[in-house]
Design an enzyme around this catalytic site. Sequence first.
Site, PDB file in Angstrom:
ATOM      1  N   TYR A  61      17.762   8.002  -9.125  1.00 63.36           N
ATOM      2  CA  TYR A  61      18.170   9.398  -8.942  1.00 63.36           C
ATOM      3  C   TYR A  61      16.919  10.235  -8.646  1.00 63.36           C
ATOM      4  O   TYR A  61      16.078  10.464  -9.510  1.00 63.36           O
ATOM      5  CB  TYR A  61      18.922   9.936 -10.167  1.00 63.36           C
ATOM      6  CG  TYR A  61      20.302   9.312 -10.381  1.00 63.36           C
ATOM      7  CD1 TYR A  61      20.909   8.533  -9.392  1.00 63.36           C
ATOM      8  CD2 TYR A  61      21.003   9.500 -11.565  1.00 63.36           C
ATOM      9  CE1 TYR A  61      22.164   7.964  -9.580  1.00 63.36           C
ATOM     10  CE2 TYR A  61      22.266   8.944 -11.764  1.00 63.36           C
ATOM     11  CZ  TYR A  61      22.837   8.167 -10.766  1.00 63.36           C
ATOM     12  OH  TYR A  61      24.083   7.599 -10.958  1.00 63.36           O
TER      13      TYR A  61
HETATM   14  N1  LIG Z   1      27.212   4.222 -10.828  1.00 60.72           N
HETATM   15  C1  LIG Z   1      27.250   4.862  -9.698  1.00 60.72           C
HETATM   16  O1  LIG Z   1      27.165   4.288  -8.621  1.00 60.72           O
HETATM   17  C2  LIG Z   1      27.389   6.364  -9.714  1.00 60.72           C
HETATM   18  C3  LIG Z   1      27.693   7.058  -8.531  1.00 60.72           C
HETATM   19  C4  LIG Z   1      27.844   8.446  -8.595  1.00 60.72           C
HETATM   20  C5  LIG Z   1      27.680   9.107  -9.821  1.00 60.72           C
HETATM   21  N2  LIG Z   1      27.353   8.411 -10.947  1.00 60.72           N
HETATM   22  C6  LIG Z   1      27.195   9.081 -12.262  1.00 60.72           C
HETATM   23  O2  LIG Z   1      28.321   9.918 -12.478  1.00 60.72           O
HETATM   24  C7  LIG Z   1      27.892  11.250 -12.717  1.00 60.72           C
HETATM   25  C8  LIG Z   1      28.933  12.210 -12.227  1.00 60.72           C
HETATM   26  O3  LIG Z   1      29.189  12.004 -10.842  1.00 60.72           O
HETATM   27  P1  LIG Z   1      29.528  13.227  -9.900  1.00 60.72           P
HETATM   28  O4  LIG Z   1      28.415  14.216  -9.949  1.00 60.72           O
HETATM   29  O5  LIG Z   1      29.931  12.694  -8.580  1.00 60.72           O
HETATM   30  O6  LIG Z   1      30.788  13.842 -10.709  1.00 60.72           O
HETATM   31  P2  LIG Z   1      31.963  14.823 -10.291  1.00 60.72           P
HETATM   32  O7  LIG Z   1      32.306  15.597 -11.517  1.00 60.72           O
HETATM   33  O8  LIG Z   1      33.041  14.082  -9.607  1.00 60.72           O
HETATM   34  O9  LIG Z   1      31.315  15.822  -9.201  1.00 60.72           O
HETATM   35  C9  LIG Z   1      30.343  16.739  -9.606  1.00 60.72           C
HETATM   36  C10 LIG Z   1      30.301  17.910  -8.642  1.00 60.72           C
HETATM   37  O10 LIG Z   1      31.546  18.598  -8.673  1.00 60.72           O
HETATM   38  C11 LIG Z   1      31.314  19.999  -8.758  1.00 60.72           C
HETATM   39  N3  LIG Z   1      31.814  20.417 -10.077  1.00 60.72           N
HETATM   40  C12 LIG Z   1      31.708  19.777 -11.276  1.00 60.72           C
HETATM   41  N4  LIG Z   1      32.372  20.451 -12.240  1.00 60.72           N
HETATM   42  C13 LIG Z   1      32.913  21.537 -11.628  1.00 60.72           C
HETATM   43  C14 LIG Z   1      33.718  22.617 -12.083  1.00 60.72           C
HETATM   44  N5  LIG Z   1      34.138  22.700 -13.342  1.00 60.72           N
HETATM   45  N6  LIG Z   1      34.091  23.569 -11.184  1.00 60.72           N
HETATM   46  C15 LIG Z   1      33.710  23.497  -9.885  1.00 60.72           C
HETATM   47  N7  LIG Z   1      32.944  22.511  -9.393  1.00 60.72           N
HETATM   48  C16 LIG Z   1      32.549  21.532 -10.277  1.00 60.72           C
HETATM   49  C17 LIG Z   1      29.828  20.229  -8.562  1.00 60.72           C
HETATM   50  O11 LIG Z   1      29.535  20.274  -7.159  1.00 60.72           O
HETATM   51  P3  LIG Z   1      29.404  21.602  -6.304  1.00 60.72           P
HETATM   52  O12 LIG Z   1      29.402  22.771  -7.233  1.00 60.72           O
HETATM   53  O13 LIG Z   1      28.174  21.457  -5.525  1.00 60.72           O
HETATM   54  O14 LIG Z   1      30.633  21.578  -5.422  1.00 60.72           O
HETATM   55  C18 LIG Z   1      29.259  18.925  -9.102  1.00 60.72           C
HETATM   56  O15 LIG Z   1      27.992  18.613  -8.569  1.00 60.72           O
HETATM   57  C19 LIG Z   1      26.518  11.346 -12.037  1.00 60.72           C
HETATM   58  O16 LIG Z   1      25.709  12.377 -12.555  1.00 60.72           O
HETATM   59  C20 LIG Z   1      25.968   9.990 -12.334  1.00 60.72           C
HETATM   60  O17 LIG Z   1      25.441   9.951 -13.639  1.00 60.72           O
HETATM   61  C21 LIG Z   1      27.226   7.049 -10.903  1.00 60.72           C
END
Ligand SMILES: NC(=O)c1ccc[n+]([C@@H]2O[C@H](COP(=O)([O-])OP(=O)(O)OC[C@H]3O[C@@H](n4cnc5c(N)ncnc54)[C@H](OP(=O)(O)O)[C@@H]3O)[C@@H](O)[C@H]2O)c1
Length: 328
Positions: A61
């Site tokens: 990351y």
């Molecule tokens: N193992 C893997 O391959 C893998 C891959 C991906 C992620 N991960 C892990 O999973 C974690 C979460 O993944 P993700 O960031 O994709 O999760 P997600 O919750 O699906 O998406 C997060 C994004 O959604 C928006 N968001 C989140 N909460 C919100 C709310 N209450 N209201 C409005 N917008 C909101 C924000 O983006 P905007 O505000 O910019 O729209 C935020 O950056 C990562 O930090 C990482 O630790 C692992």
Amino acid sequence: MTEMEYTKLGDTGLDVSRLCLGCMNFGSSQPWMMNDEEASLELLDDALEMGINFLDTANVYSRGESEEIVGKAIEGRNRDELVIATKVFGKMGDYPNGQGLSRKHILDQAEASLDRLGTDYIDLYQIHRWDDETPIKETLSALDYLVETGKVRYIGASSMAAWQFAKALSESDLQEYERFTCMQPEYNLVDRHEEENILPVCESEGVGVIPWSPLAGGFLTGKYDRGEEPTEGRATEDDHTEARFTDENWAVLDEVRTIAEEKGVTPAQVSLAWLLHKPVVDSPIIGPRTEEHLEENVASLDVALSDSELERLESPKSPVWSREIAGL
Ligand SMILES: NC(=O)c1ccc[n+]([C@@H]2O[C@H](COP(=O)([O-])OP(=O)(O)OC[C@H]3O[C@@H](n4cnc5c(N)ncnc54)[C@H](OP(=O)(O)O)[C@@H]3O)[C@@H](O)[C@H]2O)c1
């Protein structure tokens, strides 16, 4: 204020908060990340104050930057109260052995992660993907060594084919190596392919499940609309989020929005609550980018869904798994 809940991670004795804080946004390698160390540290502090004890990062990351920020956030805190998860596999250097799951790369990267995190041990060390070029026995032997020497407490894995995960578990049993106790799959209301792949393995083997992208990168918050170009949010910069703009997924979102309105909560809260109602799920990895996101997401713990609401949310989509769908 929502009271944090805790659960055991899979069949282990380890207590983790029912929401894990994803730390991928803490860095600057992509324009959609926070790109602000001070704000990242504040968000981490707030999450810990709210009772989240489980943090998920990875060496890749922002090439170590996320781990360094987590290291700063936990400095001076009681380490015993924290469950720190990180990962190995992705490219950390443009040279032979700069990536993958060889014994050499794993042992080098475990030390590098410990340095960046400023800690003596990693609670959950995860392989980020399957490595086609390294025998799984070599990988498991290196991970077993890390557990034996006290640098790692538990080992986990992330997105891969079910046969690969089953093979790894059986190899651990045969060789009496440490077993994967946790799986991190992509899982949310519009990405349910793992129901046809890894989740049945996790259920039958007592492996903990910590879904990534629980809000489909923001799609399930309802911030985007059918037929409209995104003007704000991750989808403006991230193809994987925009690829979720399909007819089937809009139909799921319609149901999420309707149920949210009926219950007086938000679409994000309904979507996270759906995951929290799945018996196989221990702790979705939330990815808030602001304090408001964090508060809204944590309050999903207070949202109860009936069996008929769960059915309505699932009815527009029938999950299918393939390597292509899983992005492998
Ligand atoms: N193992 C893997 O391959 C893998 C891959 C991906 C992620 N991960 C892990 O999973 C974690 C979460 O993944 P993700 O960031 O994709 O999760 P997600 O919750 O699906 O998406 C997060 C994004 O959604 C928006 N968001 C989140 N909460 C919100 C709310 N209450 N209201 C409005 N917008 C909101 C924000 O983006 P905007 O505000 O910019 O729209 C935020 O950056 C990562 O930090 C990482 O630790 C692992």
